[in-house]
Design a protein around this motif. Structure first.
Motif: not given
Length: 367
Positions: A15-19, A49-56, A268-275, A294-300
């Motif tokens: 989700i974060t990579v898509a955004l 929200w996107v970049f810090p969530t990727f760090m998370f 993140d602590l509100l969105i991740l539990p929803i997932i 997208l999450g399986k080959n994130t860096l590429f």
């Protein structure tokens, strides 16, 4: 550990990579919907929200791998995290240097290293991963929590004492200018200022640490209603503290302020539990495959999206970049704002199709 937990992590990361791809490649920046733009300075938009969530999420993934590295001893541990950090940092640096040359008066001239940006998105991820790994390896979770508190309060003190919270007067810029000079900084603000500067890397480490702690909590407690409720309570507390702190230390993505760290971790602590609730408890997974790819080959996929789009700027059609030509002659037909969004979504789908092919071929590129 059950593989499903990796599945939820892949989806969250996807989700974060898509955004990231959508906000980084609008057809026309001037006609982009406001939620898909960063806040001009103080304040917050969904894009922030996107970049810090990727760090998370990097920290989430560390909760599965760090113990394995630590078991091999300090030497092997340092070799592994240094190698990963160095490769990611180098890829980020080369991405900004790419395409390495330009045309000038009919001749090919190499882009000078003396004018290449040093820090950036991947560089911050590399540094955040590196220092968070060391802190967690030696100080464990209690020590990491103490570090996080000191880092956030200390960063507030540094910015307050050595400058102000303005674009030209902040301590982040002053340190970067002193160490690297203006030619190595980002100039997207109209002046030399890097939103991924060296000093602002300090609070970003806390995003990674929080992701790790949350990952460990989920692994220990399992995907239960109790886990989800506790995470959401913690998220609410983080948001309350962040908004209170915002009154004296503004939420600011470009300075990566301490209040911004707490605010994004709170989300993140509100969105991740929803997932987790949707995927792990209710077993509703069909929608998630798009993001899993997208999450399986994130860096590429992220590198592909950034480097691939450069070619759209390099090649010209009718004396206009291919990027601009496509927007003006194809996507703009549905309207300036929707056309800009459609351009970004189309590029996301293009990158996804490559990721889908890689997933079907079981090709996963990891560092």
């Amino acid at each position: 550990m059950k593989s499903e937990r990796f599945y939820s992590l892949d989806v969250f990361r996807g989700i974060t990579v898509a955004l990231m791809i959508i906000v980084n490649t609008p057809g026309n920046h001037e006609t982009t919907f406001a939620p898909l733009l960063h806040a001009t300075w103080n304040g917050f938009t969904p894009t922030d929200w996107v970049f810090p969530t990727f760090m998370f999420v990097v920290g989430n993934a560390m909760s599965f791998s760090l113990a394995k590295y630590s078991e091999k001893g300090n030497v092997a541990f340092f070799k592994k995290i240094f190698y990963r950090s160095a490769v990611i940092f180098l890829l980020g640096y080369l991405m900004y240097w790419f395409p390495f040359f330009h045309e000038s008066e009919g001749t090919i001239v190499f882009n000078p290293i003396s004018e290449t940006r040093i820090f950036g998105v991947l560089q911050r991820i590399a540094l955040g991963y590196f220092f968070a790994s060391i802190i967690l390896h030696f100080w464990k979770i209690k020590g990491a929590i103490l570090f996080s508190i000191v880092a956030l309060l200390g960063y507030w003190g540094l910015l307050s004492y050595f400058g102000d919270y303005t674009l030209l007067g902040n301590a982040v810029l002053k340190l970067d200018l002193a160490l690297f000079g203006s030619n190595h900084l980002y100039h997207g603000e109209g002046v030399a200022f890097d939103p991924e500067g060296l000093l602002s890397t300090l609070p970003s480490i806390v995003n990674v640490i929080c992701g790790y702690i949350v990952g460990m909590f989920i692994r220990e407690k399992g995907n239960t209603f109790e886990t989800i409720s506790k995470l959401m309570i913690a998220g609410t507390i983080f948001l309350f503290v962040a908004l209170s702190w915002d009154m004296v230390f503004p939420i600011n993505k470009k300075l990566w302020t301490s209040s911004y760290v707490l605010f994004t971790v709170g989300l993140d602590l509100l969105i991740l539990p929803i997932i987790l609730f949707v995927i792990e408890i209710n077993k509703i997974k069909r929608w998630a495959y798009f993001f899993e790819v997208l999450g399986k080959n994130t860096l590429f996929i992220y590198l592909l999206s950034e480097v691939g789009i450069v070619f759209f700027w390099i090649f010209n059609v009718e004396n206009v970049s291919l990027y601009g030509w496509l927007y003006q002659n194809v996507f703009r037909l549905v309207g300036e704002y929707f056309g800009s969004l459609l351009f970004a979504v189309s590029w996301l789908l293009t990158c996804w199709l490559i990721g889908y092919w890689m997933d079907k071929k079981k090709i996963y590129i990891k560092v």
